[in-house]
Scaffold this motif. Structure first.
Motif, short mmCIF file in Angstrom:
data_model
loop_
_atom_site.label_atom_id
_atom_site.label_comp_id
_atom_site.label_asym_id
_atom_site.label_seq_id
_atom_site.Cartn_x
_atom_site.Cartn_y
_atom_site.Cartn_z
N ALA A 1 15.74 -1.44 -3.28
CA ALA A 1 15.03 -1.07 -3.98
C ALA A 1 15.29 -0.94 -5.43
N VAL A 2 14.79 -1.45 -6.54
CA VAL A 2 15.06 -1.22 -7.88
C VAL A 2 14.21 -0.65 -8.90
N ALA A 3 12.97 -0.58 -8.49
CA ALA A 3 12.31 0.12 -9.27
C ALA A 3 10.85 0.53 -8.49
N PRO A 4 10.48 1.53 -9.20
CA PRO A 4 9.05 2.23 -8.59
C PRO A 4 8.08 1.37 -8.51
N ASN B 1 10.46 8.25 -3.61
CA ASN B 1 10.97 7.97 -4.95
C ASN B 1 9.83 6.96 -5.57
N HIS B 2 9.01 6.44 -4.87
CA HIS B 2 7.84 5.92 -5.54
C HIS B 2 8.30 4.09 -5.41
N CYS B 3 9.29 4.05 -4.63
CA CYS B 3 9.75 2.59 -4.38
C CYS B 3 9.40 1.97 -3.15
N ILE B 4 9.44 0.75 -2.71
CA ILE B 4 9.24 0.25 -1.56
C ILE B 4 10.13 0.89 -0.48
N THR C 1 0.79 -1.10 -0.11
CA THR C 1 -0.05 0.05 0.10
C THR C 1 0.92 1.19 0.05
N SER C 2 0.42 2.25 -0.12
CA SER C 2 1.14 3.75 -0.46
C SER C 2 1.88 4.02 1.29
N ASP C 3 1.42 3.29 2.49
CA ASP C 3 2.01 3.33 3.33
C ASP C 3 3.70 2.85 3.33
N PHE C 4 3.80 1.92 2.30
CA PHE C 4 5.15 1.35 2.27
C PHE C 4 6.04 1.78 1.24
N ILE C 5 5.64 2.88 0.61
CA ILE C 5 6.11 3.62 -0.50
C ILE C 5 6.81 4.62 -0.39
N TYR D 1 10.68 -5.49 -8.05
CA TYR D 1 10.70 -4.09 -7.33
C TYR D 1 12.05 -4.02 -6.27
N GLY D 2 12.18 -5.07 -5.64
CA GLY D 2 13.41 -4.88 -4.70
C GLY D 2 13.97 -6.34 -4.61
N ARG D 3 15.06 -6.18 -3.85
CA ARG D 3 15.86 -7.32 -3.80
C ARG D 3 16.47 -7.60 -2.14
N GLY D 4 16.71 -8.62 -1.53
CA GLY D 4 17.10 -8.72 -0.16
C GLY D 4 18.22 -10.02 0.00
N ALA D 5 18.85 -9.74 1.00
CA ALA D 5 19.77 -10.81 1.38
C ALA D 5 19.86 -10.95 2.88
N HIS D 6 20.07 -12.37 3.23
CA HIS D 6 20.02 -12.21 4.72
C HIS D 6 20.97 -13.55 5.20
#
Length: 152
Positions: free
Chosen positions: A92-95, A53-56, A46-50, A132-137
């Motif tokens: 974050a890699v894309a809007p 820059n319009h990315c997550i 939702t918009s709460d998480f953006i 839209y995004g990438r993560g590593a853990h």
């Protein structure tokens, strides 16, 4: 498999109270393969998480990456005992547009390592090629660590 998915989702419900600034994020696992160490969770962005820059928001991405990959690692490698995170990174890699359903594709890169590493790819459910995004853990298992993740 349904029981395994239900257990992971119960863990998510418990972990949700520790999420980013108390936001109600609640991704839900829809598919899991314990043999390969992979699962897919769905999440309504939702918009709460953006961010502006319009990315997550990367803080949200970090929290979701931490929790989703920790659930995967903990569920698949639960016989190893307690663990601690040694590294979490996100990008974050894309809007993204508000009210987009995202699939979080999580995979363990190494199930035999003392420090298992997992990745999370945040992709559009309708257009899976759109990332839209990438993560590593990376986590570290050792006896005597205090409990920090919900036990499944």
């Amino acid at each position: 498999m349904k029981e395994f998915i239900d257990k992971i989702n119960e863990g998510y419900d418990f972990a949700n109270k520790f999420l980013h600034y108390g936001m109600d994020i609640r991704p839900k696992v829809t598919w899991v393969d314990s043999q390969t160490g992979q699962f897919i969770a769905e999440w309504l962005v939702t918009s709460d998480f953006i961010d502006q820059n319009h990315c997550i928001d990367e803080g949200v991405l970090g929290t979701v990456t931490d929790n989703t990959t920790a659930m995967l690692i903990g569920s698949i490698l639960c016989d190893r005992g307690k663990s601690v995170s040694t590294s979490i990174s996100v990008q974050a890699v894309a809007p993204i547009k508000p009210n987009t359903v995202v699939e979080i594709v999580c995979a363990i890169a190494s199930k035999t390592s003392k420090q298992p590493h997992a990745t999370a790819t945040f992709r559009d459910k309708q257009i899976p090629q759109k990332i839209y995004g990438r993560g590593a853990h990376t986590k570290f298992f050792k006896a005597g660590l205090s409990e920090s993740q919900p036990r499944l």
